[in-house]
Design a protein around this motif. Structure first.
Motif, PDB file in Angstrom:
ATOM      1  N   GLU A  58      33.639  66.781 110.126  1.00 28.43           N
ATOM      2  CA  GLU A  58      33.254  67.296 111.447  1.00 28.43           C
ATOM      3  C   GLU A  58      34.452  67.550 112.362  1.00 28.43           C
ATOM      4  N   ASN A  59      35.549  66.830 112.106  1.00 29.66           N
ATOM      5  CA  ASN A  59      36.664  66.914 113.067  1.00 29.66           C
ATOM      6  C   ASN A  59      37.975  67.465 112.519  1.00 29.66           C
ATOM      7  N   TYR A  60      38.210  67.340 111.237  1.00 30.74           N
ATOM      8  CA  TYR A  60      39.537  67.707 110.723  1.00 30.74           C
ATOM      9  C   TYR A  60      39.506  68.778 109.627  1.00 30.74           C
ATOM     10  N   TYR A  61      38.421  68.846 108.898  1.00 26.26           N
ATOM     11  CA  TYR A  61      38.322  69.726 107.729  1.00 26.26           C
ATOM     12  C   TYR A  61      38.548  71.187 108.117  1.00 26.26           C
ATOM     13  N   ASP A  62      39.420  71.857 107.353  1.00 25.15           N
ATOM     14  CA  ASP A  62      39.729  73.255 107.642  1.00 25.15           C
ATOM     15  C   ASP A  62      39.199  74.118 106.488  1.00 25.15           C
ATOM     16  N   ALA A  63      38.108  74.812 106.739  1.00 27.51           N
ATOM     17  CA  ALA A  63      37.445  75.589 105.682  1.00 27.51           C
ATOM     18  C   ALA A  63      38.294  76.755 105.191  1.00 27.51           C
ATOM     19  N   ASP A  64      39.345  77.111 105.938  1.00 24.53           N
ATOM     20  CA  ASP A  64      40.221  78.194 105.469  1.00 24.53           C
ATOM     21  C   ASP A  64      41.111  77.721 104.323  1.00 24.53           C
ATOM     22  N   ASN A  65      41.418  76.427 104.326  1.00 26.56           N
ATOM     23  CA  ASN A  65      42.345  75.899 103.320  1.00 26.56           C
ATOM     24  C   ASN A  65      41.665  75.090 102.224  1.00 26.56           C
ATOM     25  N   LEU A  66      40.527  74.514 102.540  1.00 24.95           N
ATOM     26  CA  LEU A  66      39.868  73.620 101.586  1.00 24.95           C
ATOM     27  C   LEU A  66      38.413  74.023 101.403  1.00 24.95           C
ATOM     28  N   ASN A  67      37.856  73.618 100.277  1.00 22.40           N
ATOM     29  CA  ASN A  67      36.443  73.892 100.039  1.00 22.40           C
ATOM     30  C   ASN A  67      35.805  72.674  99.374  1.00 22.40           C
ATOM     31  N   MET A  68      35.144  71.853 100.170  1.00 25.12           N
ATOM     32  CA  MET A  68      34.461  70.686  99.611  1.00 25.12           C
ATOM     33  C   MET A  68      33.108  71.157  99.098  1.00 25.12           C
ATOM     34  N   THR A  69      32.925  71.068  97.790  1.00 24.30           N
ATOM     35  CA  THR A  69      31.694  71.617  97.219  1.00 24.30           C
ATOM     36  C   THR A  69      30.555  70.612  97.284  1.00 24.30           C
ATOM     37  N   THR A  70      30.868  69.348  96.983  1.00 21.95           N
ATOM     38  CA  THR A  70      29.812  68.337  96.931  1.00 21.95           C
ATOM     39  C   THR A  70      30.289  67.037  97.569  1.00 21.95           C
ATOM     40  N   LEU A  71      29.392  66.414  98.293  1.00 21.83           N
ATOM     41  CA  LEU A  71      29.684  65.078  98.830  1.00 21.83           C
ATOM     42  C   LEU A  71      28.564  64.151  98.387  1.00 21.83           C
ATOM     43  N   MET A  72      28.953  62.999  97.835  1.00 23.17           N
ATOM     44  CA  MET A  72      27.945  62.002  97.464  1.00 23.17           C
ATOM     45  C   MET A  72      28.285  60.702  98.188  1.00 23.17           C
ATOM     46  N   THR A  73      27.364  60.217  98.982  1.00 22.54           N
ATOM     47  CA  THR A  73      27.607  58.953  99.677  1.00 22.54           C
ATOM     48  C   THR A  73      26.747  57.873  99.043  1.00 22.54           C
ATOM     49  N   SER A 106      27.316  70.622 113.655  1.00 19.47           N
ATOM     50  CA  SER A 106      27.450  72.073 113.422  1.00 19.47           C
ATOM     51  C   SER A 106      28.795  72.407 112.779  1.00 19.47           C
ATOM     52  N   ASN A 107      29.749  71.452 112.833  1.00 21.71           N
ATOM     53  CA  ASN A 107      31.065  71.696 112.210  1.00 21.71           C
ATOM     54  C   ASN A 107      31.051  71.446 110.702  1.00 21.71           C
ATOM     55  N   LEU A 108      29.938  70.891 110.186  1.00 24.16           N
ATOM     56  CA  LEU A 108      29.889  70.597 108.741  1.00 24.16           C
ATOM     57  C   LEU A 108      29.922  71.903 107.955  1.00 24.16           C
ATOM     58  N   PRO A 109      30.573  71.909 106.799  1.00 29.50           N
ATOM     59  CA  PRO A 109      30.634  73.159 106.021  1.00 29.50           C
ATOM     60  C   PRO A 109      29.243  73.558 105.516  1.00 29.50           C
ATOM     61  N   SER A 110      28.853  74.792 105.785  1.00 31.54           N
ATOM     62  CA  SER A 110      27.486  75.216 105.450  1.00 31.54           C
ATOM     63  C   SER A 110      27.274  75.352 103.946  1.00 31.54           C
ATOM     64  N   SER A 111      28.373  75.392 103.169  1.00 30.92           N
ATOM     65  CA  SER A 111      28.216  75.556 101.720  1.00 30.92           C
ATOM     66  C   SER A 111      28.161  74.212 100.980  1.00 30.92           C
ATOM     67  N   LEU A 112      28.209  73.139 101.722  1.00 36.32           N
ATOM     68  CA  LEU A 112      28.292  71.799 101.102  1.00 36.32           C
ATOM     69  C   LEU A 112      26.955  71.367 100.483  1.00 36.32           C
ATOM     70  N   ILE A 113      27.068  70.754  99.287  1.00 38.39           N
ATOM     71  CA  ILE A 113      25.890  70.140  98.665  1.00 38.39           C
ATOM     72  C   ILE A 113      26.030  68.638  98.860  1.00 38.39           C
ATOM     73  N   MET A 114      25.040  68.044  99.477  1.00 44.58           N
ATOM     74  CA  MET A 114      25.181  66.639  99.886  1.00 44.58           C
ATOM     75  C   MET A 114      24.115  65.767  99.206  1.00 44.58           C
ATOM     76  N   TYR A 115      24.549  64.643  98.642  1.00 46.31           N
ATOM     77  CA  TYR A 115      23.621  63.651  98.086  1.00 46.31           C
ATOM     78  C   TYR A 115      23.866  62.328  98.794  1.00 46.31           C
ATOM     79  N   SER A 116      22.823  61.793  99.389  1.00 47.24           N
ATOM     80  CA  SER A 116      22.945  60.476 100.017  1.00 47.24           C
ATOM     81  C   SER A 116      22.145  59.492  99.185  1.00 47.24           C
ATOM     82  N   ILE A 117      22.819  58.497  98.650  1.00 48.23           N
ATOM     83  CA  ILE A 117      22.141  57.556  97.752  1.00 48.23           C
ATOM     84  C   ILE A 117      21.974  56.203  98.446  1.00 48.23           C
TER      85      ILE A 117
END
Lengths: 278, 401
Positions: A152-167, A194-205
């Motif tokens: 939400e605060n630091y991620y730069d979508a121009d340089n990085l692409n986080m595809t999946t997050l699993m918590t 709203s700053n979260l990457p819209s292409s992210l696939i998220m799994y919360s376990i």
């Protein structure tokens, strides 16, 4: 005379900027080209509070038995922003494991804020070293909170692409068992969602020992993640695991969790779609 | 052909003379001169910040050193508003003097403060584009004229701060308060910004239109989107080019001619209207005043900031300056476009450091040395375009003396 001097000065200034500027452009282009064409897509893991960079040793050993062997790199971020590396990554390993830990691994929202900033420093350095663009994240307990704040605060979508997050057992509402009583942290996370990457696939376990919590974190606190991620990211999936290893601290070793990591994180090596930049 | 050019040139000079003799325009230009000292502080502070102190400052970036980072954007933003406040106060004074009113403390104070409120009330972001010179000029003149008309009704009153005048002041504050949402409205900038993202602006006609209209909008004193003044790297065509070139440096670009490779690299030398040539020419003018302006403005112009010329010459609303600004801008576009289209040079597609002089943008953005030769040709052409106009302007100033 003065006008001639100022023209000569401008000319010299242009030559200096031209020479050093060209050098910068060449270096930047080389680095960005490597990032753009990189096949590496590391899995980056963040342990919870009080845990060290060795927290995932058991999980990674088991994953490496079941799957093709992936290298393991550990990075500890010191309080003074210094990074200490251990382990190495082979150049042909497309999906190495990178564990990022913090010298200050204490609990609490203020520490999570600091740890997110340190995560940003570590991510920048890792990208400089390994030139990856795509990556996946796993966060155990507060590790998931650090990832969320980072996104939400630091991620730069121009340089990085986080595809999946699993918590794993991440307490998005800290120890509150009611979603009606939202902590300051949850409110902050919702506000900036709203700053979260819209292409992210998220799994919360979530883990359950007795229908209400995993021994430490209330299930409702884990479920509160939906207020942050749902409708903000590409997909948000909530999974609850139970059984012998569903206790909070055992979640990373839980067989069901391992299967989910294999299925949703590791299997992505066979799927090239996720490498496409947004 | 030459006779026709001379005829047009002479008409422009006549129109400019007419404007210069007009008392309202005299008040505006004189007020701009009064705002020049604070503007110079603002411009040099911004330049120093962009070159050394901001996180992406030019010299720490290209020398790869981590310099100290000072965030005084708020101070610069405050100075930006301060310039408009001083301009409004000075314009009020000059206008009322022309209208024969010497008791002007209240209207000066009113317009000074009302201008401040115009850009600061109800805004969450203090740091914004406040270069709305036309709006401030028109509002200040309306306010001053209304004071003049109101004042005529009460000729015998000697108290400057009598209730009846305070009522006028209150009315002006209310008017500014009512107008401030419209003044702070950025829809025109957003509209232009959205339009510029269209692929039409990768064609010759599209780029010519930009080259033609951007000096006009700037000359009129309207706030412009960053795509027209400094940053074109977010435009789709530029992003797509970068994606392609990063994968293969020698690949054919999908949009070789675009706002970044043509407009920014060949039409923004020194700022909108290719005005670096003006600073250069002023250095060699006979008038000491013009020489000083040239020396004061050349380094900021080198780094693409022509605000000192905008106020000092001025460029704002001067008929004499509009024509060469449009011509220089269009010539830059035409030469740059043709040079790229016939493969004489490679188009700029790479990311370059922030705040680099636009003279170097074509070369650095393409990593291709011959681009510098084409930029030099454009610069020489702009010198030739501006020369007669600057000479006439200097002559007019000397005659005034």
């Amino acid at each position: 005379m003065r006008n001639k001097l100022i023209i000569i000065f401008s000319f010299i200034l242009l030559i200096i900027i031209g020479i050093f500027g060209q050098n910068w452009v060449t270096n930047t282009r080389t680095t960005q080209s490597k990032i753009q064409t990189s096949h590496m897509s590391p899995i980056i893991l963040i342990p919870g509070s009080s845990a060290s960079v060795n927290r995932f040793d058991n999980l990674l050993t088991k994953l490496n038995v079941h799957n093709q062997h992936h290298d393991i790199l550990k990075v500890q971020v010191k309080k003074n922003n210094q990074l200490v590396y251990s382990g190495k990554i082979r150049s042909n390993d497309d999906q190495p494991f990178i564990i990022i830990g913090f010298e200050n691994n204490a609990d609490g929202y203020n520490n999570i804020k600091k740890q997110s900033k340190w995560l940003d420093i570590a991510m920048a350095d890792l990208q400089d070293r390994y030139h990856f663009r795509n990556f996946q994240g796993i966060g155990h307990s507060n590790g998931g909170l650090i990832w969320t704040r980072y996104l939400e605060n630091y991620y730069d979508a121009d340089n990085l692409n986080m595809t999946t997050l699993m918590t794993l057992g991440t307490p998005f509402n800290f120890s509150e068992s009611s979603s009606q009583r939202r902590t300051v942290m949850l409110k902050d996370y919702i506000e900036k969602s709203s700053n979260l990457p819209s292409s992210l696939i998220m799994y919360s376990i979530a883990g359950t020992e007795d229908y209400t919590d995993d021994g430490i974190v209330p299930v409702q606190s884990v479920l509160a993640g939906k207020y942050i991620f749902q409708k903000r990211v590409k997909s948000y999936t909530q999974i609850t695991v139970s059984g012998d290893d569903a206790q909070h601290s055992s979640l990373p070793e839980n067989k069901e969790v391992m299967r989910l990591i294999q299925e949703h994180i590791l299997s992505q090596t066979d799927n090239n779609d996720f490498r496409k930049p947004k | 052909m030459l006779t026709m050019i001379k005829k047009y040139f002479s008409s422009i000079v006549k129109l400019d003379n007419y404007v210069l003799k007009n008392k309202i325009f005299q008040s505006i230009f004189s007020a701009m001169q009064d705002a020049l000292p604070i503007l110079a502080i603002d411009v040099y502070l911004r330049l120093f910040s962009n070159l050394f102190l901001t996180p992406n400052a030019l010299f720490p970036v290209i020398f790869n050193v981590n310099g100290p980072i000072f965030k005084y954007q708020m101070l610069i933003a405050a100075l930006d508003i301060g310039i408009l406040m001083i301009f409004a106060a000075s314009l009020t004074k000059k206008y009322l003097k022309y209208r024969g009113i010497s008791e002007n403390t209240l209207p000066i104070l009113t317009n000074f403060l009302a201008t401040y409120f115009l850009f600061t009330i109800n805004t969450q972001s203090f740091v914004r584009n406040v270069s709305q010179y036309l709006v401030v000029t028109v509002l200040t003149i309306i306010s001053s004229e209304s004071y003049y008309q109101y004042h005529r009704l009460f000729k015998k009153n000697n108290n400057l701060f009598a209730v009846k005048f305070l009522i006028w002041s209150g009315f002006i504050f209310s008017l500014y308060f009512f107008l401030q949402p419209y003044v702070q409205e950025t829809s025109l900038q957003l509209l232009i910004s959205n339009m510029l993202s269209s692929n039409f602006f990768t064609t010759f006609l599209g780029l010519l239109i930009v080259g033609f209209f951007s000096p006009i909008l700037y000359w009129l004193g309207l706030a412009l989107p960053s795509e027209l003044s400094s940053n074109q790297t977010t435009i789709n065509a530029v992003v797509k080019n970068l994606d392609v070139i990063l994968k293969n440096f020698h690949a054919t670009l999908p949009y070789p001619e675009n706002l970044y490779s043509v407009y920014s690299s060949f039409s923004l030398l020194g700022g909108i209207g290719n005005t670096l040539a003006i600073s250069f020419l002023l250095l060699f003018m006979s008038s000491k005043q013009k020489q000083h302006l040239g020396m004061l403005s050349i380094i900021p112009s080198l780094f693409n900031n022509n605000q000192l010329l905008y106020f000092g010459l001025p460029l704002f609303l001067r008929p004499l300056m509009l024509v060469p600004m449009i011509l220089s801008s269009i010539v830059g576009i035409a030469v740059g476009y043709i040079a790229i289209a016939i493969h004489l040079i490679k188009p700029a597609a790479l990311i370059i450091p922030n705040n680099v002089p636009n003279l170097l943008a074509a070369f650095l953005g393409s990593d291709y040395f011959p681009s510098l030769i084409v930029v030099s040709v454009v610069f020489i052409l702009t010198l030739l375009i501006y020369k007669p106009f600057i000479e006439v302007d200097t002559h007019e100033v000397e005659n005034e003396k």
